[in-house]
Structure formats: structure tokens, C-alpha cells
Scaffold this motif. Sequence first.
Motif, short mmCIF file in Angstrom:
data_model
loop_
_atom_site.label_atom_id
_atom_site.label_comp_id
_atom_site.label_asym_id
_atom_site.label_seq_id
_atom_site.Cartn_x
_atom_site.Cartn_y
_atom_site.Cartn_z
N TYR A 36 23.45 -19.74 36.37
CA TYR A 36 22.13 -19.97 36.92
C TYR A 36 22.08 -21.39 37.47
CZ TYR A 36 19.96 -15.79 34.94
OH TYR A 36 19.61 -14.49 34.66
N PHE A 89 23.60 -23.75 34.75
CA PHE A 89 23.72 -23.23 33.40
C PHE A 89 24.66 -22.03 33.38
CE2 PHE A 89 20.53 -25.62 31.14
CZ PHE A 89 19.60 -25.96 32.09
N LEU A 100 20.54 -13.64 26.33
CA LEU A 100 21.59 -14.48 26.90
C LEU A 100 21.75 -15.74 26.08
CD1 LEU A 100 20.77 -14.29 30.73
CD2 LEU A 100 22.27 -12.82 29.38
N PHE A 102 22.84 -19.49 26.39
CA PHE A 102 23.01 -20.46 27.46
C PHE A 102 23.75 -21.71 26.97
CE2 PHE A 102 20.59 -19.11 31.16
CZ PHE A 102 19.80 -18.09 30.66
N GLY A 103 24.49 -22.32 27.88
CA GLY A 103 25.02 -23.65 27.64
C GLY A 103 23.94 -24.67 27.92
N LYS A 104 24.26 -25.96 27.71
CA LYS A 104 23.27 -27.01 27.89
C LYS A 104 23.12 -27.46 29.34
CE LYS A 104 23.70 -28.76 23.18
NZ LYS A 104 23.90 -29.92 22.30
N TYR B 35 11.98 -18.63 26.62
CA TYR B 35 12.99 -19.61 26.27
C TYR B 35 12.35 -20.99 26.19
CZ TYR B 35 16.91 -16.42 27.04
OH TYR B 35 17.83 -15.37 26.95
N GLY B 42 19.42 -27.47 25.82
CA GLY B 42 19.54 -26.42 26.82
C GLY B 42 18.45 -25.37 26.63
#
Lengths: 112, 113
Positions: A36, A89, A100, A102-104, B35, B42
Amino acid sequence: DQQVKQNSPSLSVQEGRISILNCDYTNSMFDYFLWYKKYPAEGPTFLISISSIKDKNEDGRFTVFLNKSAKHLSLHIVPSQPGDSAVYFCAAVTNSGYALNFGKGTSLLVTP
Amino acid sequence: KAGVTQTPRYLIKTRGQQVTLSCSPISGHRSVSWYQQTPGQGLQFLFEYFSETQRNKGNFPGRFSGRQFSNSRSEMNVSTLELGDSALYLCASSLQGASEKLFFGSGTQLSVL
């Protein structure tokens, strides 16, 4: 416990060159991966994805490579453009997963 | 087709207050997930709603709750706000679930003072 890791918080690349963004994961059950892109003050937008049955997927200037044995994927942007400057991301999910992971994120700056 | 709409865009609250955030998904999308994005962590999954039912929940305290209405619109509530709740809250919609390609809204930036 961060299962998806983007170890480079930032990356700077010159316009026209290749940008390579990396992502590592720890869960060997992940079988679907997504990238993303996020601009400031906007939500993330889907860029490209890859299933674990493939090792490469291309879409225009964007290519994602998956190395399952190394639990590593990378996003290549060729050629890089100033408009590509954003936070990228990486995300992953298992076939039985419910969200999902996610990475940072990695902040990419493409300079003219 | 209109995208995911989140309101408000910005909120400033003080510790101890409560807040409600709203999300309208893409027409036809039945799954709405939330989220939290902070600079150090993140995007972290809060919960997912499908057909007015919470299907999955992330690792957040009970102060974080939500609901979904019959038109798939969703709200998220945070009670007894703490300084650490300051974050960008993102809503995402999809056709079937939170583990497929998600379409995100622009988020609500919450600041807790």
C-alpha cells in the motif's frame, strides 16, 4: 509481536532511478502479500499484491518479488518519479487469517 | 463510485473523555475494519464488522468498541481516553472480509490532550 517488518524507515532515491523497498516476515503461513502507498493526510491505497504461488508480479512501473525461502519480499519502482514520494506499507495474511498484518512502513523520497 | 468516507477528519479531546468516529464504506461492501496508525507501530488491527456483527478483534483494551448498522456504516467508540490513544484511526471496507484487498478512508486524526 511484529510479524511483518520493514527495517528501513526511510529511503531517498533520485528521479529516474530504481527504488527498492524491502519487507521481511516471520510467519511462514503467510500466503498473500500486498503493498500500500500512503500520502500525508490520506488513507493508504492499494498498489500491488502477490500470492505465494508466484515469485513475481508486475504492474506498470511496479514489480513485487517474493522469496519464500528467505521470507522476504521487495517492491521495485522503475523509473522512480517525484510523485512516488510517500510511505509504503507491506502487508501479509494467511489463508485462514482474519486481518492484514502491516509493517511499520518505509518513507520514500524521490528527488528531482 | 464513492470511496470510504470517515468523519470527522480531526478531533481534539482531553483525557477521560470519550469519542465516536464514523465510517461509511464503499457501496456494496459489507465488511468494515478499523486500524490504528501511530508513528512507532504502523497500522494495527482493531476490529472488523460484517453484517452488523463483530467478527474479529485485535489486541486492544475494552475501551475500544464499535458497531455496524444495517446499511454497513460503522462507528468506533473509545471511552476514557488516554494520551496514548492519540493516533490516526483508519477505516477500511471490502466485499467479504478484512483479509482481502482493503479500501481505506482518509482517517480521523485524534489528539488527546
